[in-house]
Scaffold this motif. Structure first.
Motif, PDB file in Angstrom:
ATOM      1  N   UNK A 128       3.516  11.232  17.785  1.00 45.03           N
ATOM      2  CA  UNK A 128       3.934  11.289  16.388  1.00 45.03           C
ATOM      3  C   UNK A 128       3.510  10.045  15.617  1.00 45.03           C
ATOM      4  N   UNK A 129       3.637   8.873  16.247  1.00 47.17           N
ATOM      5  CA  UNK A 129       3.358   7.643  15.531  1.00 47.17           C
ATOM      6  C   UNK A 129       1.864   7.480  15.243  1.00 47.17           C
ATOM      7  N   UNK A 130       1.016   7.907  16.196  1.00 47.92           N
ATOM      8  CA  UNK A 130      -0.434   7.755  16.029  1.00 47.92           C
ATOM      9  C   UNK A 130      -1.143   9.042  15.639  1.00 47.92           C
ATOM     10  N   UNK A 131      -0.400  10.110  15.443  1.00 45.55           N
ATOM     11  CA  UNK A 131      -0.998  11.418  15.156  1.00 45.55           C
ATOM     12  C   UNK A 131      -1.935  11.850  16.276  1.00 45.55           C
ATOM     13  N   UNK A 132      -1.527  11.560  17.534  1.00 43.02           N
ATOM     14  CA  UNK A 132      -2.303  12.011  18.684  1.00 43.02           C
ATOM     15  C   UNK A 132      -3.093  10.905  19.352  1.00 43.02           C
ATOM     16  N   UNK A 159       0.811  -1.221   0.000  1.00 35.57           N
ATOM     17  CA  UNK A 159       0.000   0.000   0.000  1.00 35.57           C
ATOM     18  C   UNK A 159       0.845   1.271   0.000  1.00 35.57           C
ATOM     19  N   UNK A 160       2.057   1.210   0.529  1.00 33.17           N
ATOM     20  CA  UNK A 160       2.968   2.358   0.434  1.00 33.17           C
ATOM     21  C   UNK A 160       4.378   1.843   0.178  1.00 33.17           C
ATOM     22  N   UNK A 161       4.929   2.212  -0.975  1.00 35.44           N
ATOM     23  CA  UNK A 161       6.280   1.792  -1.349  1.00 35.44           C
ATOM     24  C   UNK A 161       7.301   2.793  -0.833  1.00 35.44           C
ATOM     25  N   UNK A 162       8.489   2.291  -0.538  1.00 38.71           N
ATOM     26  CA  UNK A 162       9.590   3.156  -0.118  1.00 38.71           C
ATOM     27  C   UNK A 162      10.166   3.856  -1.338  1.00 38.71           C
ATOM     28  N   UNK A 177      -5.961   9.201  17.321  1.00 40.29           N
ATOM     29  CA  UNK A 177      -5.479   8.212  16.366  1.00 40.29           C
ATOM     30  C   UNK A 177      -5.123   6.900  17.041  1.00 40.29           C
ATOM     31  N   UNK A 178      -4.514   6.992  18.215  1.00 35.98           N
ATOM     32  CA  UNK A 178      -4.148   5.780  18.953  1.00 35.98           C
ATOM     33  C   UNK A 178      -5.405   5.005  19.361  1.00 35.98           C
ATOM     34  N   UNK A 179      -6.422   5.691  19.841  1.00 35.85           N
ATOM     35  CA  UNK A 179      -7.663   5.029  20.235  1.00 35.85           C
ATOM     36  C   UNK A 179      -8.335   4.372  19.040  1.00 35.85           C
ATOM     37  N   UNK A 180      -8.325   5.052  17.903  1.00 37.66           N
ATOM     38  CA  UNK A 180      -8.921   4.479  16.692  1.00 37.66           C
ATOM     39  C   UNK A 180      -8.168   3.233  16.250  1.00 37.66           C
ATOM     40  N   UNK A 209     -10.416  -1.706   6.231  1.00 33.44           N
ATOM     41  CA  UNK A 209     -10.531  -0.721   7.296  1.00 33.44           C
ATOM     42  C   UNK A 209      -9.178  -0.307   7.858  1.00 33.44           C
ATOM     43  N   UNK A 210      -8.370  -1.304   8.251  1.00 25.60           N
ATOM     44  CA  UNK A 210      -7.144  -0.963   8.975  1.00 25.60           C
ATOM     45  C   UNK A 210      -6.056  -0.388   8.075  1.00 25.60           C
ATOM     46  N   UNK A 211      -5.938  -0.885   6.853  1.00 26.46           N
ATOM     47  CA  UNK A 211      -4.908  -0.342   5.955  1.00 26.46           C
ATOM     48  C   UNK A 211      -5.099   1.151   5.707  1.00 26.46           C
ATOM     49  N   UNK A 212      -6.285   1.611   5.287  1.00 22.68           N
ATOM     50  CA  UNK A 212      -6.434   3.062   5.100  1.00 22.68           C
ATOM     51  C   UNK A 212      -6.255   3.853   6.390  1.00 22.68           C
ATOM     52  N   UNK A 213      -6.653   3.273   7.525  1.00 23.59           N
ATOM     53  CA  UNK A 213      -6.452   3.960   8.802  1.00 23.59           C
ATOM     54  C   UNK A 213      -4.962   4.104   9.095  1.00 23.59           C
ATOM     55  N   UNK A 214      -4.192   3.045   8.878  1.00 19.87           N
ATOM     56  CA  UNK A 214      -2.746   3.094   9.107  1.00 19.87           C
ATOM     57  C   UNK A 214      -2.084   4.169   8.245  1.00 19.87           C
ATOM     58  N   UNK A 215      -2.480   4.234   6.981  1.00 19.87           N
ATOM     59  CA  UNK A 215      -1.897   5.223   6.085  1.00 19.87           C
ATOM     60  C   UNK A 215      -2.304   6.642   6.477  1.00 19.87           C
ATOM     61  N   UNK A 216      -3.457   6.771   7.114  1.00 23.93           N
ATOM     62  CA  UNK A 216      -3.932   8.094   7.540  1.00 23.93           C
ATOM     63  C   UNK A 216      -3.201   8.585   8.788  1.00 23.93           C
ATOM     64  N   UNK A 217      -3.027   7.724   9.789  1.00 19.65           N
ATOM     65  CA  UNK A 217      -2.539   8.222  11.081  1.00 19.65           C
ATOM     66  C   UNK A 217      -1.038   8.018  11.298  1.00 19.65           C
ATOM     67  N   UNK A 218      -0.447   7.009  10.671  1.00 16.59           N
ATOM     68  CA  UNK A 218       0.978   6.747  10.889  1.00 16.59           C
ATOM     69  C   UNK A 218       1.823   7.445   9.827  1.00 16.59           C
ATOM     70  N   UNK A 219       2.978   8.010  10.181  1.00 16.78           N
ATOM     71  CA  UNK A 219       3.859   8.638   9.187  1.00 16.78           C
ATOM     72  C   UNK A 219       4.727   7.578   8.496  1.00 16.78           C
TER      73      UNK A 219
END
Length: 230
Positions: free
Chosen positions: A194-198, A104-107, A201-204, A145-155
């Motif tokens: 930083x990892x959860x964007x607050x 879902x996200x390439x380096x 984000x961590x709760x979600x 659900x989780x993949x788009x959430x991960x891309x949204x909140x994690x850097x």
């Protein structure tokens, strides 16, 4: 071609992670033999981070196979015996899996030479699904659900999602997922803000994980990545 992933470990399940500098050197030393055995697009991640900040990252060791992970492609999994002969002496235990890969996200390509360390750090996570969840619901929650959430909140600088097709070695723990998530530094991985964007984000993230992960099977380890062949 087919993608295979091997998890390696010397530690007992539930033990505290330790920096495996020795294992990193063994893996680098075995790289030529691994490639000669037919491995293509090969890389490994290893828990070799000896930084005090790493202690701030939540890590879990459910199956004792969190010291390193080797990922490689073969023309056919029927040819894996030569590869496994190279892997077997590297750690006390290893478990192999046939997987399907999604990125879902390439380096960003950095033109690294074989054996070079990738920038940043990786969180390598493995888990099974709850018995109460059927396959359709599991993949919908993980992928949908989780993949788009991960891309949204994690850097994330890299997100590789491996869905396990089947185990290849006797006694391999039952797993459905082997995931690589990379961020730019240990400091980011250890900083929940930083990892959860607050906090939100961590709760979600936790609520979402609870909907499709068997937490008794969950392992997460902070690792460095080394690319052997691209």
């Amino acid at each position: 071609m087919e993608k295979l992933v091997y998890l390696l470990g010397d530690s007992e399940p539930g033990s505290v992670p330790r920096a495996r500098i020795d294992l990193r050197e063994r893996l680098l030393g075995a790289a030529p033999a691994l490639l000669a055995a037919g491995a293509r697009r090969a890389s490994f991640t290893v828990a070799d981070l000896d930084y005090p900040q790493a202690d701030g990252v939540a890590q879990f060791n459910a199956h004792g196979l969190t010291d390193a992970k080797i990922a490689l492609w073969l023309d056919s999994l029927d040819e894996r015996r030569a590869v496994e002969a190279v892997i077997a002496p590297l750690a006390e235990r290893f478990a192999g899996y046939l997987v399907t890969e999604s990125v879902p996200r390439a380096r960003a390509s950095a033109g690294r030479a074989g054996g070079a360390r990738s920038p940043g750090v990786c969180l390598v996570t493995t888990f099974d699904k709850p018995a109460s969840l059927d396959d359709e619901a599991f993949y919908e929650r993980w992928h949908g659900s989780h993949t788009p959430l991960s891309l949204e909140i994690h850097p994330l600088t890299l997100y590789v999602r491996n869905s396990v097709v089947r185990a290849l070695t006797p006694g391999a723990p039952p797993l459905r997922a082997i995931v690589n998530e990379a961020v730019a530094s240990v400091a980011i991985a250890a900083d929940a803000e930083k990892f959860y964007s607050g906090d939100e984000g961590r709760e979600r993230a936790i609520k979402d994980l609870l909907s499709f992960v068997d937490f008794r099977s969950l392992s997460t380890a902070l690792m460095s990545e080394y690319v052997l062949s691209a």
